[in-house]
Design an enzyme around this catalytic site. Structure first.
Site, PDB file in Angstrom:
ATOM      1  N   GLN A  87       0.843  -1.192   0.000  1.00  0.00           N
ATOM      2  CA  GLN A  87       0.000   0.000   0.000  1.00  0.00           C
ATOM      3  C   GLN A  87       0.878   1.241   0.000  1.00  0.00           C
ATOM      4  O   GLN A  87       1.626   1.476   0.947  1.00  0.00           O
ATOM      5  CB  GLN A  87      -0.908   0.015   1.228  1.00  0.00           C
ATOM      6  CG  GLN A  87      -1.796   1.261   1.298  1.00  0.00           C
ATOM      7  CD  GLN A  87      -2.671   1.284   2.542  1.00  0.00           C
ATOM      8  OE1 GLN A  87      -2.983   0.253   3.111  1.00  0.00           O
ATOM      9  NE2 GLN A  87      -3.066   2.482   2.966  1.00  0.00           N
ATOM     10  N   CYS A  93      -6.436   1.489   2.398  1.00  0.00           N
ATOM     11  CA  CYS A  93      -6.413   0.146   2.992  1.00  0.00           C
ATOM     12  C   CYS A  93      -7.693  -0.633   2.699  1.00  0.00           C
ATOM     13  O   CYS A  93      -7.658  -1.859   2.563  1.00  0.00           O
ATOM     14  CB  CYS A  93      -6.172   0.223   4.500  1.00  0.00           C
ATOM     15  SG  CYS A  93      -7.372   1.220   5.411  1.00  0.00           S
ATOM     16  N   HIS A 166      -7.811   0.883  10.227  1.00  0.00           N
ATOM     17  CA  HIS A 166      -7.120   0.202   9.140  1.00  0.00           C
ATOM     18  C   HIS A 166      -7.815  -1.117   8.805  1.00  0.00           C
ATOM     19  O   HIS A 166      -8.218  -1.865   9.698  1.00  0.00           O
ATOM     20  CB  HIS A 166      -5.669  -0.063   9.563  1.00  0.00           C
ATOM     21  CG  HIS A 166      -4.801  -0.634   8.493  1.00  0.00           C
ATOM     22  ND1 HIS A 166      -4.562   0.014   7.296  1.00  0.00           N
ATOM     23  CD2 HIS A 166      -4.107  -1.803   8.427  1.00  0.00           C
ATOM     24  CE1 HIS A 166      -3.759  -0.720   6.552  1.00  0.00           C
ATOM     25  NE2 HIS A 166      -3.479  -1.829   7.202  1.00  0.00           N
ATOM     26  N   ASP A 181      -1.949  -7.459   4.541  1.00  0.00           N
ATOM     27  CA  ASP A 181      -2.005  -6.070   4.968  1.00  0.00           C
ATOM     28  C   ASP A 181      -0.959  -5.305   4.171  1.00  0.00           C
ATOM     29  O   ASP A 181       0.246  -5.549   4.321  1.00  0.00           O
ATOM     30  CB  ASP A 181      -1.713  -5.990   6.471  1.00  0.00           C
ATOM     31  CG  ASP A 181      -1.655  -4.573   7.023  1.00  0.00           C
ATOM     32  OD1 ASP A 181      -1.699  -3.610   6.228  1.00  0.00           O
ATOM     33  OD2 ASP A 181      -1.569  -4.423   8.252  1.00  0.00           O
TER      34      ASP A 181
END
Length: 228
Positions: A87, A93, A166, A181
């Site tokens: 990211q 996110c 998040h 993630d």
């Protein structure tokens, strides 16, 4: 770093987004109302991904830094077909979590010429870092994200205000439970799982997040499941 408006943890908004990205309407996002077995029994099956929204507190950030160092030392090799992207956009996110949830479930059909299908075709052989850079400048993602970020039940915040929460995605891949993630340097393996046990196994990891920060209550759970 580029900044987008944050997405609301709202199934209606996220399902509209999936449509704009060209994801089959046979699949959608639903709320998961708690971690107790009684509430989990209401989650449609099969669950393809658990999406977890949590606060990025100091406790979490300390844990994330320690975990990253441990994973770096282990030098774990992950399956080449596991789709993982970094990211590089503030507040992206939610988009990254949906990308991880969908693209690691190849039985979920994507519209030919759609935003997500074109992104996958362009990046499937690239590194996670290269994938993240492509997404950052992808006009289809930028336009779709902006349009749905303004559709939530609460007014979209100032783009320059730091967002405290998040999104991450949990998926089953090759017999393992993966936490994906985009802020982390690596995918995280949380042991073995299978399609039938994905929900319970992912919830067990989420419970550890919650226990790690007992003064926090701002957690949300979403599931990628068949449309009812």
């Amino acid at each position: 770093m580029t900044t987008w408006l944050p997405l609301e943890s709202n199934p209606e908004v996220l399902n509209n987004y999936l449509g704009k990205l060209g994801v089959s309407p046979l699949w959608n996002i639903v709320d998961i109302y708690g971690v107790d077995d009684e509430l989990l029994a209401f989650v449609p099956s099969p669950l393809k991904s658990l999406i977890f929204l949590f606060p990025c507190s100091d406790v979490y950030e300390e844990f994330r830094a320690k975990e990253d160092e441990e994973l770096k030392a282990k030098n774990i090799e992950h399956p080449k077909k596991l789709f993982y992207t970094r990211q590089y956009v503030h507040n992206a996110c939610g988009t990254i979590a949906l990308v991880h949830a969908i693209l690691n479930n190849p039985d979920i059909e994507l519209e030919e010429g759609g935003v997500l299908k074109k992104y996958y075709d362009a990046t499937k052989d690239k590194t996670p870092e290269e994938r993240g850079k492509v997404l950052e400048h992808d006009a289809g993602f930028i336009e779709s994200h902006e349009s749905v970020a303004n559709e939530g039940q609460t007014p979209a915040p100032d783009i320059n205000i730091k967002v405290f929460h998040h999104f991450v995605a949990f998926v089953h891949f090759d017999g393992k439970l993966y936490e994906l993630d985009g802020r982390k340097n690596f995918p995280v393996i949380h042991g073995e799982t299978n399609p039938e046990n994905l929900l319970q196994d992912a919830i067990a990891v989420c419970k550890k997040y919650i226990a790690r920060d007992p003064n926090e209550v701002r957690f949300s759970l979403l599931g990628l499941v068949p449309t009812q």
